[in-house]
Motif scaffolding. Sequence first.
Motif, mmCIF file in Angstrom:
data_model
loop_
_atom_site.group_PDB
_atom_site.id
_atom_site.type_symbol
_atom_site.label_atom_id
_atom_site.label_comp_id
_atom_site.label_asym_id
_atom_site.label_seq_id
_atom_site.Cartn_x
_atom_site.Cartn_y
_atom_site.Cartn_z
ATOM 1 N N ILE A 203 15.101 -16.335 6.389
ATOM 2 C CA ILE A 203 14.301 -15.939 6.927
ATOM 3 C C ILE A 203 12.414 -15.867 6.327
ATOM 4 O O ILE A 203 12.395 -16.036 5.375
ATOM 5 N N ALA A 204 11.539 -15.734 6.918
ATOM 6 C CA ALA A 204 9.905 -16.243 6.227
ATOM 7 C C ALA A 204 10.070 -14.723 5.879
ATOM 8 O O ALA A 204 10.622 -13.806 5.769
ATOM 9 N N ASP A 205 9.188 -15.001 5.091
ATOM 10 C CA ASP A 205 8.601 -14.047 3.858
ATOM 11 C C ASP A 205 8.195 -12.433 4.664
ATOM 12 O O ASP A 205 6.723 -13.557 5.326
ATOM 13 N N PRO A 206 8.159 -11.432 4.762
ATOM 14 C CA PRO A 206 6.912 -10.655 5.525
ATOM 15 C C PRO A 206 5.532 -10.895 5.190
ATOM 16 O O PRO A 206 5.259 -11.314 3.847
ATOM 17 N N THR A 207 4.856 -10.394 5.963
ATOM 18 C CA THR A 207 2.983 -10.120 5.662
ATOM 19 C C THR A 207 3.284 -9.097 4.345
ATOM 20 O O THR A 207 4.252 -8.659 4.925
ATOM 21 N N GLU A 208 1.865 -9.157 4.323
ATOM 22 C CA GLU A 208 2.293 -8.057 3.073
ATOM 23 C C GLU A 208 1.327 -6.489 4.060
ATOM 24 O O GLU A 208 2.466 -5.135 3.794
ATOM 25 N N ALA A 209 1.385 -6.274 5.486
ATOM 26 C CA ALA A 209 1.109 -5.534 6.340
ATOM 27 C C ALA A 209 2.552 -4.898 6.317
ATOM 28 O O ALA A 209 2.891 -4.105 6.696
ATOM 29 N N GLU A 210 3.198 -6.158 7.071
ATOM 30 C CA GLU A 210 4.625 -5.458 7.394
ATOM 31 C C GLU A 210 5.055 -5.468 6.511
ATOM 32 O O GLU A 210 6.335 -4.487 6.657
ATOM 33 N N LEU A 211 4.977 -5.740 5.205
ATOM 34 C CA LEU A 211 6.076 -5.212 4.303
ATOM 35 C C LEU A 211 5.845 -4.128 3.631
ATOM 36 O O LEU A 211 6.577 -2.917 3.403
ATOM 37 N N ALA A 212 4.338 -3.473 3.721
ATOM 38 C CA ALA A 212 3.877 -2.033 3.621
ATOM 39 C C ALA A 212 4.576 -1.527 4.997
ATOM 40 O O ALA A 212 4.875 -0.117 4.508
ATOM 41 N N GLU A 213 3.954 -1.589 6.057
ATOM 42 C CA GLU A 213 4.344 -0.732 7.001
ATOM 43 C C GLU A 213 6.356 -0.478 7.073
ATOM 44 O O GLU A 213 6.863 0.747 6.862
ATOM 45 N N TRP A 214 7.431 -1.656 6.466
ATOM 46 C CA TRP A 214 8.657 -1.442 6.738
ATOM 47 C C TRP A 214 8.574 -0.173 5.755
ATOM 48 O O TRP A 214 9.621 0.542 5.834
ATOM 49 N N TYR A 215 7.806 -0.441 4.339
ATOM 50 C CA TYR A 215 8.303 0.745 3.267
ATOM 51 C C TYR A 215 7.805 2.408 3.490
ATOM 52 O O TYR A 215 8.213 2.601 2.982
ATOM 53 N N GLU A 216 7.065 1.969 4.220
ATOM 54 C CA GLU A 216 6.048 3.691 4.686
ATOM 55 C C GLU A 216 7.571 4.291 5.640
ATOM 56 O O GLU A 216 7.516 5.639 5.432
#
Length: 614
Positions: A203-216
């Motif tokens: 699995i490729a690492d998420p982009t910063e935006a993807e990780l931030a959206e998932w965390y929210e």
Amino acid sequence: MAKEKIAPGAKRGGTVSKVATWVIGGLLLVGLAGFGAGSFGGGGQRVATVEGQVIDADDLLLTADAIRRNAARQGRPLPFAQVQSIALGSLVTDAALDAEALRLGLSAGDERVARAITDDPRFRPLLSFDRSIYREFLESRRESESAYEERLRRQLARAQLEQAVIGGVEAPRGYLDIMTAFLLEGRDVRYAILRPDLLPAPIADPTEAELAEWYEANAEAFTIPAAPRIAYLWIAPEAVAADAEIDEARLRALYDERAEEFRRPERRLVERLVFADEAAARAVLGRIATGASDFDAEVAAAGLAPEDVDLGDVTFEGLGGAAEAVFARTEPGLTRVVPTEDGPAIFRVNALLNAVEIPFEDVREELTLELGLAGARRVIDDLEDEVDDLLAGGATVEDVAAEIGPAVSGTLFAGPDGDDPLLGYDTFREAARAATEDDFPEAVRTDDGGLFALRLDGMREARAPALDEVRGEVLATWRREAETDALMALAEALRDDFAAGEAPLDTIEEDALVRVAGLDGAPPALARAIFETPEGGTATVRLPGAAALVHVDQVTPADPDDPATRELRAALVAENPRGYPGDVFAAYARALQARMDVTVDQAMLNAIAAQYGN
């Protein structure tokens, strides 16, 4: 396609006795117990009362926490509102039963509570009660000895009430037939577990935006709960005991005083079946020898229950004239017919227990601590006035700890996520949640003789930490979820091939798998899919960090003439506090609640939900 073949009746097929044991031990258990007490930043706030029995916020929080953790382990995270509702229902049920037991005058005396503790196998590693293990158990639960014993006392009283209600209740034949057919319905199944190494690419690492959206979207799982910040000084009895000089003669005297604990002769776990005459005894022994019967069947045929023939663990001297025959066996089994003062008897040896001889040197440290702790109480008694005088003179808890040798100071957060051992003491936990910033610290004693003083240094508000604070944990959780999503997609793509037996997966086959035996070590979601998928059906199953494919080849109804069916049915009849009688008791508990004065503080529930449920 690699296959692991499990023969019917082998490891996971289960024996007849396993069938009965599993049912008795788990499936039909009626769970009505609470989960303990904890910490919610105020002084003993009530969330409910039931006929005078108080349920406070801390009871609710730790019960809810246990439920939420259990659900998470099973891969079924629940929203806080649902967890809170389940926890409150459990605690109200217990409180109603406690109130009824009190009204009826049902209680467990000190002797019975003590016997329940000393007989608990968790505290008897060498077949004798080990107080050090008991202490470690209490510390691991963050519970004082008096709190645990009071909770056990209430449980024993509820057990008396349960027995009084359902002692004579028998399940209707139709109920037993339905339950037996359900539990022994056989399934021939194939299943495969898909793990991340089966993915075509990592699995490729998420982009910063993807990780931030998932965390929210998932911030609740990482929220740090609100908690009072407590500064304290603490004098532990163990710290004082460590400095004590114990005379060798006193240690030896204590060792001799507890000789039965450290030196036990060879014993046997034995059952005895007595007959009217030797001819009858020999006839039974002959039937058993040819396989036409067995010991348990003969006990039942004599109109006896297992407890009627159970002698427990006995020594050579305790068996009288039968000792030679019993102790001559080098493995479990039956003796010859042996004359006893009650008549000819057959003994069944169930286990051989070696003699226990624990040398003095092996328990020197334990005995030293025990005597040291006894002296430590007296030392701390003398220190209590000194601590109070220093605090009254304006010294801080840190100053006093620096002044008095065995004392230590520190800070902790007394929230539901707190894991400091001091929070295991009821007195400390209650003082911490009742503390205000206007209070002056004062010396308080714990049940085990310790001493503390504390100061409230403000509150930590509940908050979702910044992503950078928990980046490692968030990234690991995101990756696990992303891998699971990818594995579920792969499982869906392979569904048809798996049903046809053509998927390139390591597959496990189970023949005649039954609900009562279960699937050893299987995640609950996988076990549910196996028993819920219809014959000929294929299911994909989401597991923590994995996925599974399940195909049910055949469903076979229970055979009413099979010995397993007869034994299970007998077990359902014999296990009175379970199954149908358990349902009767659950209905009784609900009826009690309906006629009792139950008051719930909705504002407090809302406050808890607002503080911990976001």
